[in-house]
Scaffold this motif. Structure first.
Motif, PDB file in Angstrom:
ATOM      1  N   ASP A  69      15.519 -29.060 127.530  1.00 13.32           N
ATOM      2  CA  ASP A  69      14.929 -30.333 127.111  1.00 13.32           C
ATOM      3  C   ASP A  69      14.138 -31.006 128.223  1.00 13.32           C
ATOM      4  O   ASP A  69      13.692 -32.143 128.065  1.00 13.32           O
ATOM      5  CB  ASP A  69      16.011 -31.273 126.594  1.00 13.32           C
ATOM      6  N   TRP A 105      12.729 -35.590 133.002  1.00 12.08           N
ATOM      7  CA  TRP A 105      12.998 -36.498 131.895  1.00 12.08           C
ATOM      8  C   TRP A 105      12.266 -37.839 132.059  1.00 12.08           C
ATOM      9  O   TRP A 105      11.749 -38.384 131.094  1.00 12.08           O
ATOM     10  CB  TRP A 105      14.502 -36.786 131.800  1.00 12.08           C
ATOM     11  N   GLN A 114       6.934 -37.643 128.250  1.00  7.98           N
ATOM     12  CA  GLN A 114       6.868 -38.918 127.557  1.00  7.98           C
ATOM     13  C   GLN A 114       5.954 -38.826 126.339  1.00  7.98           C
ATOM     14  O   GLN A 114       6.263 -39.376 125.271  1.00  7.98           O
ATOM     15  CB  GLN A 114       6.372 -40.014 128.521  1.00  7.98           C
ATOM     16  N   LYS A 163       7.825 -36.896 123.540  1.00 12.36           N
ATOM     17  CA  LYS A 163       8.831 -37.749 122.899  1.00 12.36           C
ATOM     18  C   LYS A 163       8.184 -38.733 121.930  1.00 12.36           C
ATOM     19  O   LYS A 163       8.734 -39.039 120.874  1.00 12.36           O
ATOM     20  CB  LYS A 163       9.617 -38.508 123.963  1.00 12.36           C
ATOM     21  N   ILE A 204      13.139 -34.708 116.940  1.00 17.24           N
ATOM     22  CA  ILE A 204      13.699 -33.946 118.047  1.00 17.24           C
ATOM     23  C   ILE A 204      15.114 -33.527 117.663  1.00 17.24           C
ATOM     24  O   ILE A 204      15.955 -34.379 117.352  1.00 17.24           O
ATOM     25  CB  ILE A 204      13.715 -34.767 119.343  1.00 17.24           C
ATOM     26  N   LEU A 222      17.512 -38.385 126.922  1.00 16.02           N
ATOM     27  CA  LEU A 222      16.107 -38.614 126.591  1.00 16.02           C
ATOM     28  C   LEU A 222      15.867 -39.995 126.004  1.00 16.02           C
ATOM     29  O   LEU A 222      14.728 -40.338 125.690  1.00 16.02           O
ATOM     30  CB  LEU A 222      15.607 -37.544 125.610  1.00 16.02           C
ATOM     31  N   LEU A 280      16.681 -41.470 123.047  1.00 15.42           N
ATOM     32  CA  LEU A 280      16.076 -41.360 121.728  1.00 15.42           C
ATOM     33  C   LEU A 280      16.820 -42.220 120.721  1.00 15.42           C
ATOM     34  O   LEU A 280      18.052 -42.294 120.751  1.00 15.42           O
ATOM     35  CB  LEU A 280      16.112 -39.900 121.259  1.00 15.42           C
TER      36      LEU A 280
END
Length: 400
Positions: A110, A159, A166, A169, A175, A186, A188
């Motif tokens: 990831d 990350w 970025q 994401k 995801i 992350l 999220l």
């Protein structure tokens, strides 16, 4: 569907790539893009097993030689993977590949972004995953501790500071995280995150456990000999358990360890000092058919690993093996209390003692063992068979 590694003859990342293609093709047309070095095995397997390709088309892609001559085996693999992801949109455009949904399947790391959002189509990214820091008390050398912490710093850098991370994401639609720590690291929200493990296995015929509780009782460990696996805890716990048994019982138990790795010499040294050394077998790697037979001949699966996944845990469940593992983001999230004994993180010595107690508990309580073995199969069938994951994939794709 892009997958850096697809190989039907292998497990782990490569096996996941293959099974996601096959399961996705049950309900959709799949265009699968993978590396050129996977082509020969894929085509060989298709012929050997008469795979239906009516819904599948494979493309094979690698970077030009001048961008990959420096990659030798694992050396440079992370950088190469990043570049492979970055340039794959160019390959898709140059081959005029048309699609409705883009799915970036693996590698599962990831900290390496997908670039499929450039097509302005729905994008599914994952399952992605990572290993958390190994708790300090389980790292037996300063060198290994430093290596693990350097890896952790690099992950955090990617990350937080990689602009393409970025963008990925922000741009992707969904995801998929292999464990719940992905959402945490992350940052999220629930609208964009789905927890779905990347590991799976194929269902076996009939539930046949428990079998040899009156006779031979085998504990099984499978994996590479690495610091993150903590197999030293398994052998020391087995020794404590062994020393609580009668002479007759000692003759009927074994700890089988299947695998190889850089810590093999160290592990052999530990085993050589134990009272139970004659009952511990290090057997090296075996092929797929052999490992299935070993699972069938085993009673309990022991997995003291700290990694964020663990395909072998699911394979063990599929064979009806109760699991003993740490209660962590990896195997600890794959299993429940009906099919496993989960050990809380503690001091090193307390952890060894807790694993030893779990060994004894499953060995001495036949009813508990029988119930947990049945629950292992049920939990696998409900959550981790590739067939079940195919249905989940179709549910995800139908959203877009």
């Amino acid at each position: 569907m892009t997958a850096y590694d697809i190989n039907p003859y292998k497990g782990s990342e490569a096996g996941t790539g293959w099974n996601f293609v096959i399961q996705g093709a049950r309900f959709n047309k799949i265009i699968a893009i993978t590396r050129e070095n996977n082509q020969s095995d894929i085509e060989k397997y298709i012929i050997e097993h008469n795979i239906d390709l009516s819904n599948i088309m494979f493309y094979y892609y690698d970077l030009p030689y001048y961008l990959r001559f420096w990659k030798k085996g694992a050396r440079g693999s992370s950088i190469y993977f990043y570049l492979w992801q970055m340039f794959i949109p160019i390959f898709i455009k140059s081959n005029k590949i048309e699609f409705d949904i883009a799915h970036n399947v693996n590698f599962h790391a990831d900290s390496f972004p997908t670039f499929l959002w450039v097509f302005h189509k729905p994008v599914i990214w994952g399952p992605i995953n990572h290993n958390e820091k190994i708790p300090k008390q389980y790292i037996l050398s300063k060198r290994e501790y430093i290596k693990d912490r350097i890896k952790w710093v690099i992950k955090n850098f990617n990350w937080r500071l990689d602009p393409f991370m970025q963008l990925a994401k922000w741009k992707v639609n969904l995801i998929i995280g292999g464990n719940s720590s992905i959402q945490l690291r992350l940052d999220l929200d629930n609208r964009k995150f789905l927890h779905l493990s990347q590991v799976g296995a194929h269902a076996h015929t009939k539930y046949v456990k428990p079998q040899k509780l009156e006779n031979e009782f085998n504990f099984l460990v499978v994996g590479r000999f690495l610091t993150i696996k903590s197999f030293d805890i398994a052998v020391k716990a087995f020794d404590q358990f062994y020393n609580k048994l009668s002479s007759f019982e000692k003759n009927n138990i074994k700890l089988r360890i299947i695998g190889q790795g850089p810590l093999e010499k160290s592990l052999r040294s530990i085993i050589g000092k134990l009272d139970s050394k004659s009952s511990i077998q290090l057997e090296g790697w075996v092929n797929k058919d052999e490992i299935d037979n070993i699972y069938r001949d085993s009673s309990v699966f022991v997995f003291p690993s700290h990694e964020g996944a663990g395909m072998v845990t699911i394979e063990a469940l599929s064979h009806g093996l109760p699991v003993i593992c740490f209660d962590n983001y990896g195997a600890g999230e794959f299993v429940n209390g009906d099919c496993a004994i989960k050990i809380e993180y503690s001091t090193y010595l307390n952890s060894v003692q807790s694993f030893a107690n779990a060994f004894l508990k499953l060995y001495s309580n036949k009813d508990l063992y029988s119930n947990m073995s049945k629950s292992a199969v049920a939990h696998f069938e409900n959550s981790y068979s590739w067939e079940q994951k195919g249905l989940e994939l179709e549910r995800i794709y139908s959203l877009y």
